[in-house]
Design a protein around this motif. Structure first.
Motif, PDB file in Angstrom:
ATOM      1  N   PHE A 105       0.829  -1.283  -0.055  1.00  0.00           N
ATOM      2  CA  PHE A 105      -0.017   0.058  -0.099  1.00  0.00           C
ATOM      3  C   PHE A 105       0.947   1.118  -0.026  1.00  0.00           C
ATOM      4  O   PHE A 105       1.861   1.268   0.561  1.00  0.00           O
ATOM      5  CB  PHE A 105      -0.888  -0.050   1.344  1.00  0.00           C
ATOM      6  N   ALA A 106       0.419   2.346  -0.729  1.00  0.00           N
ATOM      7  CA  ALA A 106       0.967   3.573  -0.706  1.00  0.00           C
ATOM      8  C   ALA A 106      -0.186   4.705  -0.054  1.00  0.00           C
ATOM      9  O   ALA A 106      -1.425   4.501  -0.571  1.00  0.00           O
ATOM     10  CB  ALA A 106       1.391   3.892  -2.142  1.00  0.00           C
ATOM     11  N   PHE A 107       0.198   5.577   0.617  1.00  0.00           N
ATOM     12  CA  PHE A 107      -0.715   6.594   1.209  1.00  0.00           C
ATOM     13  C   PHE A 107      -0.385   8.029   1.004  1.00  0.00           C
ATOM     14  O   PHE A 107       0.802   8.317   0.935  1.00  0.00           O
ATOM     15  CB  PHE A 107      -0.646   6.226   2.884  1.00  0.00           C
ATOM     16  N   TRP A 108      -1.263   8.804   0.745  1.00  0.00           N
ATOM     17  CA  TRP A 108      -1.113  10.361   0.610  1.00  0.00           C
ATOM     18  C   TRP A 108      -2.165  10.897   1.249  1.00  0.00           C
ATOM     19  O   TRP A 108      -3.329  10.602   1.646  1.00  0.00           O
ATOM     20  CB  TRP A 108      -1.122  10.636  -0.968  1.00  0.00           C
ATOM     21  N   SER A 109      -1.783  12.127   1.591  1.00  0.00           N
ATOM     22  CA  SER A 109      -2.858  13.139   2.117  1.00  0.00           C
ATOM     23  C   SER A 109      -2.818  14.475   1.095  1.00  0.00           C
ATOM     24  O   SER A 109      -1.816  14.981   0.921  1.00  0.00           O
ATOM     25  CB  SER A 109      -2.435  13.728   3.608  1.00  0.00           C
ATOM     26  N   LEU A 110      -4.118  14.706   0.951  1.00  0.00           N
ATOM     27  CA  LEU A 110      -4.446  15.757  -0.226  1.00  0.00           C
ATOM     28  C   LEU A 110      -5.244  16.873   0.593  1.00  0.00           C
ATOM     29  O   LEU A 110      -5.832  16.554   1.593  1.00  0.00           O
ATOM     30  CB  LEU A 110      -4.936  15.327  -1.317  1.00  0.00           C
ATOM     31  N   ARG A 111      -5.301  17.828  -0.189  1.00  0.00           N
ATOM     32  CA  ARG A 111      -6.446  19.070   0.212  1.00  0.00           C
ATOM     33  C   ARG A 111      -6.755  19.506  -0.979  1.00  0.00           C
ATOM     34  O   ARG A 111      -6.149  19.999  -1.889  1.00  0.00           O
ATOM     35  CB  ARG A 111      -5.394  19.962   1.315  1.00  0.00           C
ATOM     36  N   GLY A 112      -8.260  19.963  -0.892  1.00  0.00           N
ATOM     37  CA  GLY A 112      -8.697  20.594  -1.997  1.00  0.00           C
ATOM     38  C   GLY A 112      -8.866  22.003  -1.697  1.00  0.00           C
ATOM     39  O   GLY A 112      -9.335  22.331  -0.571  1.00  0.00           O
ATOM     40  N   ILE A 113      -8.449  23.171  -2.415  1.00  0.00           N
ATOM     41  CA  ILE A 113      -8.568  24.655  -1.915  1.00  0.00           C
ATOM     42  C   ILE A 113      -9.596  25.100  -2.813  1.00  0.00           C
ATOM     43  O   ILE A 113      -9.994  26.511  -2.535  1.00  0.00           O
ATOM     44  CB  ILE A 113      -7.246  25.171  -2.340  1.00  0.00           C
ATOM     45  N   LYS A 114     -10.385  24.406  -3.755  1.00  0.00           N
ATOM     46  CA  LYS A 114     -11.304  24.948  -4.261  1.00  0.00           C
ATOM     47  C   LYS A 114     -12.436  24.074  -4.663  1.00  0.00           C
ATOM     48  O   LYS A 114     -11.937  22.927  -5.144  1.00  0.00           O
ATOM     49  CB  LYS A 114     -10.564  25.749  -5.808  1.00  0.00           C
ATOM     50  N   ALA A 115     -13.475  24.331  -4.525  1.00  0.00           N
ATOM     51  CA  ALA A 115     -14.713  23.587  -4.734  1.00  0.00           C
ATOM     52  C   ALA A 115     -14.899  22.917  -6.176  1.00  0.00           C
ATOM     53  O   ALA A 115     -14.481  23.911  -7.221  1.00  0.00           O
ATOM     54  CB  ALA A 115     -16.056  24.301  -4.570  1.00  0.00           C
ATOM     55  N   GLY A 116     -15.285  21.715  -6.669  1.00  0.00           N
ATOM     56  CA  GLY A 116     -15.229  21.294  -8.086  1.00  0.00           C
ATOM     57  C   GLY A 116     -15.121  19.709  -7.921  1.00  0.00           C
ATOM     58  O   GLY A 116     -15.018  19.147  -6.726  1.00  0.00           O
ATOM     59  N   ASN A 117     -14.942  19.225  -8.879  1.00  0.00           N
ATOM     60  CA  ASN A 117     -14.879  17.856  -9.232  1.00  0.00           C
ATOM     61  C   ASN A 117     -13.356  17.566  -9.561  1.00  0.00           C
ATOM     62  O   ASN A 117     -12.968  18.124 -10.549  1.00  0.00           O
ATOM     63  CB  ASN A 117     -15.768  17.066 -10.166  1.00  0.00           C
TER      64      ASN A 117
END
Length: 163
Positions: A105-117
């Protein structure tokens, strides 16, 4: 026709062809079968939540499985977060050797700074013998603004959890 049936049909046609043309073939029978069944034993599955709020931590993961009978060497997973910010975990994660039928397994943490798909894609690759093999899969995530929750659906979901 299922994928398994297609593979079996290809192998059977290959066997008939190989036996019929064996005197004129310059490669070995096993080389011919390996060329026919050029299905990568490396499989990747991407996991991420379907929805998150702007600024919220998003945990994404990739499961790399060796479905073959030989070890896959120098396996790695590379994430393409497409519009999302990667804030924890290296873009390329080296997983090393994956033994037959093993999963890493590989793991990442992401963050969305703008609404959208957004689409999160992961490309898995490794070495099998002298060949480089790979697989790529994606997951779709919707980033929404805070406070725009679907209260109606959450209400019914919580009500169903009671029963």
């Amino acid at each position: 026709m299922s994928a398994l049936r297609q593979k079996i049909l290809i192998i059977l046609v290959g066997l008939v062809f190989a036996l019929a043309w064996a005197p004129t073939a310059s490669a070995s029978f096993s080389d011919f079968i390996r060329a026919l069944v050029a299905v990568s034993p490396l499989e990747v599955k991407v996991s991420a939540p379907g929805e998150a709020v702007v600024g919220q931590n998003i945990h994404a993961s990739a499961a790399l499985k060796n479905k073959g009978v030989e070890a896959i060497l120098n396996a790695q997973a590379e994430i393409f977060p497409s519009g999302l910010t990667l804030f924890r975990g290296d873009k390329i994660q080296v997983l090393g050797t994956i033994l037959p039928q093993e999963e890493k397994f590989a793991f990442w943490s992401l963050r969305g700074i703008k609404a959208g798909n957004y689409v999160i894609s992961v490309k898995a690759s490794g070495e099998l013998g002298e060949e480089t093999i790979s697989d790529q899969k994606s997951a779709l995530i919707r980033i929404r603004k805070e406070g725009r929750r679907l209260f109606f659906f959450e209400f019914w979901q919580k009500l169903l959890e009671i029963f």
